[in-house]
Design a protein around this motif. Structure first.
Motif, PDB file in Angstrom:
ATOM      1  N   TRP A  11       0.880  -1.179   0.000  1.00  0.00           N
ATOM      2  CA  TRP A  11       0.000   0.000   0.000  1.00  0.00           C
ATOM      3  C   TRP A  11       0.908   1.216   0.000  1.00  0.00           C
ATOM      4  CZ3 TRP A  11      -5.180  -0.204  -0.525  1.00  0.00           C
ATOM      5  CH2 TRP A  11      -5.812  -1.422  -0.285  1.00  0.00           C
ATOM      6  N   LEU A  12       0.755   2.068  -1.012  1.00  0.00           N
ATOM      7  CA  LEU A  12       1.641   3.222  -1.171  1.00  0.00           C
ATOM      8  C   LEU A  12       0.843   4.487  -1.472  1.00  0.00           C
ATOM      9  CD1 LEU A  12       4.215   1.520  -3.573  1.00  0.00           C
ATOM     10  CD2 LEU A  12       4.561   2.020  -1.146  1.00  0.00           C
ATOM     11  N   PRO A  13       1.387   5.659  -1.094  1.00  0.00           N
ATOM     12  CA  PRO A  13       0.764   6.910  -1.543  1.00  0.00           C
ATOM     13  C   PRO A  13       0.783   6.948  -3.074  1.00  0.00           C
ATOM     14  CG  PRO A  13       2.452   7.322   0.135  1.00  0.00           C
ATOM     15  CD  PRO A  13       2.561   5.868  -0.260  1.00  0.00           C
ATOM     16  N   PRO A  14      -0.155   7.679  -3.684  1.00  0.00           N
ATOM     17  CA  PRO A  14      -0.255   7.672  -5.155  1.00  0.00           C
ATOM     18  C   PRO A  14       1.063   7.932  -5.891  1.00  0.00           C
ATOM     19  CG  PRO A  14      -2.173   8.722  -4.239  1.00  0.00           C
ATOM     20  CD  PRO A  14      -1.239   8.462  -3.081  1.00  0.00           C
ATOM     21  N   ALA A  15       1.852   8.906  -5.461  1.00  0.00           N
ATOM     22  CA  ALA A  15       3.104   9.210  -6.178  1.00  0.00           C
ATOM     23  C   ALA A  15       4.084   8.044  -6.099  1.00  0.00           C
ATOM     24  CB  ALA A  15       3.736  10.479  -5.635  1.00  0.00           C
ATOM     25  N   ALA A  16       4.194   7.418  -4.939  1.00  0.00           N
ATOM     26  CA  ALA A  16       5.097   6.271  -4.783  1.00  0.00           C
ATOM     27  C   ALA A  16       4.570   5.066  -5.570  1.00  0.00           C
ATOM     28  CB  ALA A  16       5.257   5.928  -3.311  1.00  0.00           C
ATOM     29  N   ALA A  17       3.255   4.877  -5.588  1.00  0.00           N
ATOM     30  CA  ALA A  17       2.665   3.793  -6.376  1.00  0.00           C
ATOM     31  C   ALA A  17       2.953   4.006  -7.858  1.00  0.00           C
ATOM     32  CB  ALA A  17       1.158   3.716  -6.129  1.00  0.00           C
ATOM     33  N   ARG A  18       2.798   5.231  -8.293  1.00  0.00           N
ATOM     34  CA  ARG A  18       3.060   5.542  -9.708  1.00  0.00           C
ATOM     35  C   ARG A  18       4.492   5.185 -10.078  1.00  0.00           C
ATOM     36  NH1 ARG A  18       4.297   8.865 -13.802  1.00  0.00           N
ATOM     37  NH2 ARG A  18       2.619   9.325 -15.277  1.00  0.00           N
ATOM     38  N   ALA A  19       5.430   5.520  -9.204  1.00  0.00           N
ATOM     39  CA  ALA A  19       6.845   5.239  -9.461  1.00  0.00           C
ATOM     40  C   ALA A  19       7.136   3.739  -9.441  1.00  0.00           C
ATOM     41  CB  ALA A  19       7.710   5.956  -8.431  1.00  0.00           C
ATOM     42  N   ARG A  20       6.398   2.964  -8.631  1.00  0.00           N
ATOM     43  CA  ARG A  20       6.646   1.531  -8.499  1.00  0.00           C
ATOM     44  C   ARG A  20       6.057   0.725  -9.657  1.00  0.00           C
ATOM     45  NH1 ARG A  20       7.174  -2.055  -3.660  1.00  0.00           N
ATOM     46  NH2 ARG A  20       8.113  -0.175  -2.790  1.00  0.00           N
TER      47      ARG A  20
END
Length: 132
Positions: A104-113
């Motif tokens: 579970w990640l904040p949107p910006a970190a999810a986008r990068a992953r």
């Protein structure tokens, strides 16, 4: 045509500020993506999306707005994946052969992953109404 469906699964952040996005890791492809899968006979795309979220993340979910449909070719066959925004309602993740990790990640970190550009585009389309 290979027909599939999935969700950008989100939940309110535990901090109370913004949301977190669920991403799954598939060891077969060594990639990070949104939960998704192929439709079963007689199943609607929305039913498939909810089923796949439960199977791959252990989370029950409430589908919301439709997100962009992604189209690409797999081994010479066209594939279409319909997506929804979906709020997580709770559950327990159990690692398996198909999906071995959930984050579970904040949107910006999810986008990068996310491994694939089209998955980032789907994430970017989360409705403005979704709490961030």
């Amino acid at each position: 045509m290979i027909r599939a469906a999935g969700c950008v699964l989100w939940r309110p952040a535990p901090s109370g500020r913004g949301i977190e996005i669920a991403l799954i890791h598939r060891p077969k492809y060594d990639d990070w993506s949104h939960p998704k899968g192929k439709l079963k006979p007689g199943e609607t795309a929305r039913e498939c999306a909810v089923r796949e979220v439960l199977e791959e993340t252990g989370q029950a979910c409430e589908p919301g707005d439709r997100l962009p449909t992604v189209r690409y070719v797999v081994k010479g066959r066209p594939k279409e994946v319909r997506y929804w925004s979906a709020r997580a309602l709770g559950g327990t993740f159990t690692p398996g052969r198909e999906v071995d990790r959930l984050v579970w990640l904040p949107p910006a970190a999810a986008r990068a992953r996310l491994t694939r550009a089209q998955d980032r585009e789907v994430l970017d389309a989360l409705p403005a109404a979704t709490p961030r």
